[in-house]
Motif scaffolding. Structure first.
Motif, PDB file in Angstrom:
ATOM      1  N   ARG A 176      20.101  25.023  12.963  1.00 56.11           N
ATOM      2  CA  ARG A 176      18.643  25.899  13.634  1.00 56.11           C
ATOM      3  C   ARG A 176      18.529  26.839  12.534  1.00 56.11           C
ATOM      4  NH1 ARG A 176      18.896  22.436  18.095  1.00 56.11           N
ATOM      5  NH2 ARG A 176      20.239  24.231  18.951  1.00 56.11           N
ATOM      6  N   LEU A 177      19.457  28.126  13.143  1.00 58.78           N
ATOM      7  CA  LEU A 177      19.865  29.580  12.296  1.00 58.78           C
ATOM      8  C   LEU A 177      19.984  28.971  10.337  1.00 58.78           C
ATOM      9  CD1 LEU A 177      19.772  31.986  12.093  1.00 58.78           C
ATOM     10  CD2 LEU A 177      22.101  32.259  11.962  1.00 58.78           C
ATOM     11  N   TYR A 178      21.050  28.000  10.305  1.00 56.98           N
ATOM     12  CA  TYR A 178      20.382  27.733   8.752  1.00 56.98           C
ATOM     13  C   TYR A 178      18.707  27.414   8.373  1.00 56.98           C
ATOM     14  CZ  TYR A 178      21.628  24.454   4.379  1.00 56.98           C
ATOM     15  OH  TYR A 178      21.369  24.234   3.353  1.00 56.98           O
ATOM     16  N   GLU A 179      18.488  26.169   9.044  1.00 60.79           N
ATOM     17  CA  GLU A 179      17.382  25.970   8.928  1.00 60.79           C
ATOM     18  C   GLU A 179      16.043  26.975   8.896  1.00 60.79           C
ATOM     19  OE1 GLU A 179      16.933  22.799  11.526  1.00 60.79           O
ATOM     20  OE2 GLU A 179      18.033  21.180  10.816  1.00 60.79           O
ATOM     21  N   ALA A 180      16.181  28.003   9.721  1.00 60.87           N
ATOM     22  CA  ALA A 180      15.380  28.708   9.627  1.00 60.87           C
ATOM     23  C   ALA A 180      15.459  29.990   8.688  1.00 60.87           C
ATOM     24  CB  ALA A 180      15.273  30.060  10.717  1.00 60.87           C
ATOM     25  N   ALA A 181      16.603  30.508   7.720  1.00 58.32           N
ATOM     26  CA  ALA A 181      16.405  31.104   6.498  1.00 58.32           C
ATOM     27  C   ALA A 181      15.764  30.289   5.231  1.00 58.32           C
ATOM     28  CB  ALA A 181      17.707  30.928   6.287  1.00 58.32           C
TER      29      ALA A 181
ATOM     30  N   LEU B 266       3.146  28.064   6.453  1.00 58.75           N
ATOM     31  CA  LEU B 266       3.396  29.102   7.118  1.00 58.75           C
ATOM     32  C   LEU B 266       4.086  28.549   8.930  1.00 58.75           C
ATOM     33  CD1 LEU B 266       3.340  32.315   8.014  1.00 58.75           C
ATOM     34  CD2 LEU B 266       1.108  32.254   8.724  1.00 58.75           C
ATOM     35  N   ALA B 267       3.139  27.293   9.058  1.00 57.73           N
ATOM     36  CA  ALA B 267       3.678  27.180  10.184  1.00 57.73           C
ATOM     37  C   ALA B 267       4.974  26.494   9.682  1.00 57.73           C
ATOM     38  CB  ALA B 267       2.732  25.512  10.402  1.00 57.73           C
ATOM     39  N   GLU B 268       5.519  25.557   9.113  1.00 56.95           N
ATOM     40  CA  GLU B 268       6.914  25.498   8.659  1.00 56.95           C
ATOM     41  C   GLU B 268       7.202  26.000   8.995  1.00 56.95           C
ATOM     42  OE1 GLU B 268       5.946  21.518   5.957  1.00 56.95           O
ATOM     43  OE2 GLU B 268       6.415  23.313   4.916  1.00 56.95           O
ATOM     44  N   LYS B 269       7.440  27.597   8.080  1.00 53.21           N
ATOM     45  CA  LYS B 269       8.412  28.726   9.289  1.00 53.21           C
ATOM     46  C   LYS B 269       8.259  29.588  10.298  1.00 53.21           C
ATOM     47  CE  LYS B 269       7.601  30.922   3.928  1.00 53.21           C
ATOM     48  NZ  LYS B 269       7.808  30.544   3.403  1.00 53.21           N
ATOM     49  N   SER B 270       6.747  29.145  10.816  1.00 50.75           N
ATOM     50  CA  SER B 270       6.928  29.524  12.717  1.00 50.75           C
ATOM     51  C   SER B 270       7.888  29.049  12.886  1.00 50.75           C
ATOM     52  CB  SER B 270       5.073  29.617  12.540  1.00 50.75           C
ATOM     53  OG  SER B 270       4.758  30.678  11.596  1.00 50.75           O
ATOM     54  N   ARG B 271       7.609  27.708  12.964  1.00 48.17           N
ATOM     55  CA  ARG B 271       8.931  26.698  13.343  1.00 48.17           C
ATOM     56  C   ARG B 271      10.102  26.532  13.449  1.00 48.17           C
ATOM     57  NH1 ARG B 271       3.973  22.649  12.410  1.00 48.17           N
ATOM     58  NH2 ARG B 271       5.560  21.494  10.327  1.00 48.17           N
ATOM     59  N   ALA B 272      10.584  26.965  12.641  1.00 47.79           N
ATOM     60  CA  ALA B 272      12.195  27.347  11.539  1.00 47.79           C
ATOM     61  C   ALA B 272      11.931  28.184  12.825  1.00 47.79           C
ATOM     62  CB  ALA B 272      12.297  26.838  10.644  1.00 47.79           C
ATOM     63  N   ILE B 273      11.728  29.176  12.958  1.00 52.52           N
ATOM     64  CA  ILE B 273      12.219  30.687  13.380  1.00 52.52           C
ATOM     65  C   ILE B 273      12.405  30.821  14.756  1.00 52.52           C
ATOM     66  CG2 ILE B 273      11.910  33.564  13.716  1.00 52.52           C
ATOM     67  CD1 ILE B 273       9.848  33.008  11.002  1.00 52.52           C
TER      68      ILE B 273
END
Length: 431
Positions: free
Chosen positions: A80-85, A211-218
């Motif tokens: 999940r950290l990798y996916e957020a980055a 932006l929504a996808e970035k927010s969900r990943a974070i």
């Protein structure tokens, strides 16, 4: 046969026969002390040192860190950290590789293990980089090199071993590793950017994310971010000792896994068993080192090496560079922990005599050990990545890690030239 000949010949022969390092040091140390001081001294040393090391409360940090890393891998925190980055920077050229480096750094902050970081992030990221047609040399090189962040970023098992052998503060070493590790991560990221700028085909752009996808990943990555801040921030804030921080971290990641259903009791038992096995190997090496070290002192080997280096009249920095070059050479065929236990009893008195800060020296040594993890012909991280990417030739992986090896060398030279990068935090935060 002289004591020096016993030590050198015995160690070389046993290592050449691929006898484990711990057993080699046990045999050479015990037989050497027996020859020089008698059987009673040798057996007494075996009993006393085994108990002293096994009962050292500071070493509880080792199994706890290993357990925390094993459970974090099972629960998917590293993915999940990798996916957020990736969601944040994957759309730039080489962004997926940079995201992998960030993921390696984050997972290393939990596991403290280079091999675990390379293995876990290799499983997570290599398939994605293949999917977006990254050059295999770059993708495998990034994973192998990114894994080396594991031993330098605190909490680090490498620093724990160094602290015990050099009798230095674990907390101060953890603090000393922060800025150098950030510098190394930035050097790796700059290397990826430079490679992809010079050869755009090596690291194509990934798809853009909303932006929504970035927010969900974070949000999905918040557990590992909070856990990292809890453990490392607790140490730096003075709330926890390193051992307490490791205990809090291990308990928190287990609780998270059980509550979210990402960790079963069977998986927890497997992670615990693996942690015990790995920790036992580390403890065995430490006990063996404390039996081997008295023999080194009795045989006057450290004194002979010190006199030989002193005769070169290289000065403080020159001597330090010679020692680091010796570590680089040893790293081509010896494992990192083995180098620590074999060499620190020899080199620590030398650098102390020159007035070199042992915390600074510890950072330099640990970084140099990491270079050995991607140096041929042994290069443990390279073989770990090869096991995850069997279709990539071993020669290509070594070619892929070479630019990162150079980045590590540049980082090492910067740290030698500017000791304050290693000493600022432990000096200002632990008066």
């Amino acid at each position: 046969m002289s004591p020096v000949a016993v030590a050198v010949t015995g160690t070389v022969i046993l290592l050449a026969l691929r006898v484990p390092v711990a057993l080699s040091m046990f045999l050479v140390g015990f037989v050497g002390v027996r020859m020089l001081n008698g059987l009673n001294a040798a057996t007494g040393l075996l009993a006393s040192e085994s108990f002293t090391i096994a009962s050292n409360p500071e070493l509880i940090v080792v199994p706890l860190l290993i357990l925390m890393g094993n459970v974090a891998s099972i629960t998917g925190m590293s993915r999940r950290l990798y996916e957020a980055a990736y969601a944040l920077i994957g759309q730039i050229r080489g962004g997926l590789a940079i995201a992998t480096l960030i993921g390696c750094g984050g997972f290393a902050a939990l596991s403290g293990s280079s091999v675990a970081s390379a293995l876990t992030m290799g499983k997570v990221s290599l398939a994605e980089m293949d999917r977006f047609r990254y050059d295999p040399k770059l993708s495998t090189g990034v994973v192998a090199a990114g894994g080396t962040l594991g031993i330098l970023i605190p909490p680090s098992t490498g620093f724990v071993i160094y602290a015990v052998l050099a009798e230095e503060s674990i907390g101060r070493l953890f603090l000393a590793g922060v800025i150098p590790d950030i510098l190394l991560l930035l050097m790796f990221m700059a290397t990826v950017y430079l490679l992809c700028t010079l050869r755009p085909g090596m690291g194509p752009r990934g798809p853009s994310t909303t932006l929504a996808e970035k927010s969900r990943a974070i949000v999905a990555a918040l557990p590992i971010i909070i856990l990292t801040l809890l453990t490392i921030g607790g140490i730096y804030g003075g709330f926890f000792s390193p051992s307490e921080a490791a205990g809090v971290g291990a308990g928190a990641v287990i609780a998270y896994g059980l509550v979210t259903g990402t960790l079963t009791l069977r998986e927890l038992w497997g992670a615990t068993r693996d942690s015990i096995v790995t920790s036992s190997a580390v403890m065995l090496i430490l006990i063996a080192a404390h039996i081997f070290n008295p023999f080194l002192a009795l045989s006057h080997i450290p004194e002979l090496v010190s006199n030989a280096i002193g005769a070169m009249d290289l000065g403080r920095i020159g001597t330090l560079l010679v020692i680091l070059m010796i570590y680089m050479a040893l790293g081509t065929f010896l494992e990192g922990f083995a180098m620590l236990v074999l060499t620190l009893p020899i080199f620590v008195p030398i650098v102390s005599g020159l007035g070199i800060d042992l915390i600074w020296f510890g950072v330099l040594v640990v970084l140099t050990l990491e270079m050995g993890l991607i140096s041929p012909p042994v290069g443990i991280n390279v073989f770990i990545v090869k096991s995850v990417a069997p279709r990539v030739p071993l020669a290509d992986i070594f070619r892929g890690v070479f630019p990162f090896w150079l980045a590590m060398l540049v980082t090492l030279l910067i740290l030698v030239a500017v000791p304050a990068l290693s000493l600022y935090l432990p000096t200002t935060m632990m008066q």
